[in-house]
Design a protein around this motif. Structure first.
Motif, PDB file in Angstrom:
ATOM      1  N   GLU A 154      16.902 -18.849  39.418  1.00 37.95           N
ATOM      2  CA  GLU A 154      17.235 -19.876  38.441  1.00 37.95           C
ATOM      3  C   GLU A 154      15.984 -20.639  37.998  1.00 37.95           C
ATOM      4  O   GLU A 154      15.023 -20.768  38.755  1.00 37.95           O
ATOM      5  CB  GLU A 154      18.244 -20.866  39.015  1.00 37.95           C
ATOM      6  CG  GLU A 154      19.623 -20.272  39.252  1.00 37.95           C
ATOM      7  CD  GLU A 154      19.716 -19.492  40.555  1.00 37.95           C
ATOM      8  OE1 GLU A 154      20.681 -18.736  40.730  1.00 37.95           O
ATOM      9  OE2 GLU A 154      18.790 -19.644  41.386  1.00 37.95           O
TER      10      GLU A 154
ATOM     11  N   ASP B 129      20.874 -25.047  38.241  1.00 33.55           N
ATOM     12  CA  ASP B 129      21.491 -23.812  37.769  1.00 33.55           C
ATOM     13  C   ASP B 129      22.014 -22.945  38.912  1.00 33.55           C
ATOM     14  O   ASP B 129      22.677 -21.935  38.667  1.00 33.55           O
ATOM     15  CB  ASP B 129      20.483 -23.011  36.942  1.00 33.55           C
ATOM     16  CG  ASP B 129      20.088 -23.748  35.675  1.00 33.55           C
ATOM     17  OD1 ASP B 129      20.965 -24.405  35.088  1.00 33.55           O
ATOM     18  OD2 ASP B 129      18.898 -23.694  35.295  1.00 33.55           O
ATOM     19  N   SER B 130      21.720 -23.337  40.148  1.00 33.08           N
ATOM     20  CA  SER B 130      22.191 -22.580  41.304  1.00 33.08           C
ATOM     21  C   SER B 130      23.610 -22.992  41.660  1.00 33.08           C
ATOM     22  O   SER B 130      23.919 -24.181  41.764  1.00 33.08           O
ATOM     23  CB  SER B 130      21.260 -22.836  42.489  1.00 33.08           C
ATOM     24  OG  SER B 130      21.872 -22.465  43.705  1.00 33.08           O
TER      25      SER B 130
ATOM     26  N   GLN C 193      24.899 -26.599  43.019  1.00 31.92           N
ATOM     27  CA  GLN C 193      25.983 -27.328  42.355  1.00 31.92           C
ATOM     28  C   GLN C 193      27.036 -27.765  43.375  1.00 31.92           C
ATOM     29  O   GLN C 193      27.541 -28.896  43.319  1.00 31.92           O
ATOM     30  CB  GLN C 193      26.611 -26.437  41.284  1.00 31.92           C
ATOM     31  CG  GLN C 193      25.682 -26.128  40.122  1.00 31.92           C
ATOM     32  CD  GLN C 193      26.115 -24.903  39.329  1.00 31.92           C
ATOM     33  OE1 GLN C 193      27.211 -24.360  39.541  1.00 31.92           O
ATOM     34  NE2 GLN C 193      25.244 -24.440  38.439  1.00 31.92           N
TER      35      GLN C 193
END
Length: 407
Positions: free
Chosen positions: A282, A287-288, A292
């Motif tokens: 990412e 974006d992981s 998140q």
């Protein structure tokens, strides 16, 4: 006459302001505090390095009226309640937990001074509505009777706010009776002992006195000052002055812990949206999917801390709006338990955030490591020490009777 407006559904206690009284509303005061937060963040590292609140910060707190929150209206204070008090400490901690800790205790000690007889109040409030005082009873000193008063000796620890105070409130024992003695700060020795891992900016040093004379008018029984029917309650109609002292003494630590956790979550979010993590595909941490999930977990822990905190404040606030104001044991158990669980969830959130923030977060210049150290110290304060609180709360909730009278 100032009238309190209760908005139970909104959970807000306000004292309406007006041009004639100069008393801000709950919302106006919180807006003043919110305006201070960015500057408190900028000075957080300086505060830690100084091991005290910077002079400019103290002036800003005074200008915002923070120290007048619990002072009675009759001496020029705002006569506000528990919800405003707790919320101010919480919001200040979003800027700097050390500043929030000291400000919370200095506010609280103005309230303690307003419980004394008239002669003492005439003395301490002569210079304005918010005299600053340190207060400590750890450990209790010794008092010997002397003509016209007492001679006190002791070395008291954890005197938060002592570097900014004009007065000191010191607990002593006189023939098995606990007294609180009020002394000018210039009459005692301040011993530089506050070298700690967290809350370094509070400067909570020791106080030492040896055979210090205290006139009788400035010595009072602890049971008298802490009671609902205290001398100040017969002078001031403000409901907060009749609130038993132990009720407010438990608010600062959980409020500061919650505000610190909210600050950590905000910093974590900002970091995730820009930080690139090694050994991942990412472009940034946010974006992981795993990252998140970790952010959601931290968010949920802070939300849990906030809910427990709000429940405890609601119980305390309700207690000082009725007669008598002394809490039943079951209610005491509920509010102390809620505060403890709030602090525990706040600490869990901060630890999770640090564990997912990489090696750079452990640099001494990084705010997250300072927040973690501050919260670690807060969790060791008696008002958040989980094991003894769970024991007493369990007894109170089961109707077995509290075995510690000060709980």
């Amino acid at each position: 006459m100032t009238i309190y407006i209760d908005d139970v559904s909104a959970g807000v206690s306000t004292v309406p302001g007006s041009a004639s009284t100069g008393i801000p509303t709950h919302e106006e005061l919180l807006a003043r505090v919110d305006a201070l937060v960015p500057r408190l963040r900028e000075r957080a590292e300086e505060t830690e390095n100084l091991r005290r609140i910077p002079d400019i910060t103290l002036l800003e707190l005074q200008d915002a009226g923070v120290f007048r929150i619990l002072a009675p209206i009759g001496v020029g204070g705002y006569g506000m309640g528990v919800e405003t008090y707790g919320e101010v400490v919480r919001r200040l901690a979003r800027g700097c937990p050390s500043t929030a800790w000291n400000a919370g205790h200095l506010m609280e000690h103005v309230w303690m001074l307003a419980r004394w007889p008239q002669a003492v109040q005439d003395e301490v409030f002569a210079g304005g509505p918010a005299p600053l005082a340190a207060a400590t009873g750890a450990p209790v000193g010794i008092a010997e009777e002397a003509p016209g008063g007492y001679l006190i000796t002791g070395r008291w620890s954890f005197a938060s706010g002592v570097l900014h105070s004009q007065w000191a409130l010191l607990a002593v024992d006189h023939n098995g009776v606990r007294l609180q003695c009020l002394v000018p700060i210039n009459d005692v020795e301040i011993v530089d002992t506050w070298h700690t891992a967290g809350l370094r900016g509070t400067g909570s040093n020791d106080i030492h006195a040896q055979q210090l004379f205290v006139p009788a008018r400035r010595a009072a029984a602890w049971t008298l000052l802490t009671a609902e029917d205290n001398p100040g309650s017969r002078i001031h109609p403000d409901p907060i002055i009749s609130t038993p002292m132990g009720t407010l003494l438990n608010i600062v630590a959980p409020s500061a812990a919650l505000g610190a956790a909210e600050l950590a979550l905000e910093l974590f979010r900002e970091q995730m949206l820009r930080r690139k993590v090694k050994n991942t595909a990412e472009s940034r941490q946010a974006d992981s999917a795993v990252a998140q999930a970790r952010f959601a977990q931290a968010y949920g822990l802070v939300a849990t801390a906030r809910l427990h905190w709000a429940e405890a404040v609601r119980l305390v606030d309700a207690s000082h709006r009725r007669q008598p104001r002394t809490m039943a044991e079951g209610t005491r158990a509920q509010y102390r338990l809620s505060f403890a669980l709030s602090g525990e969830a706040a600490a869990q959130a901060v630890n999770l955030i640090m564990a997912r923030s990489g090696g750079s977060a452990h640099r001494l210049s990084h705010p997250l490591q300072r927040i973690q150290r501050d919260v670690g110290v807060l969790l060791n304060h008696p008002t958040l020490a989980t094991d003894p609180i769970l024991e007493q709360a369990g007894r109170g909730l089961l109707g077995l009777g509290l075995s510690v009278s000060s709980f």
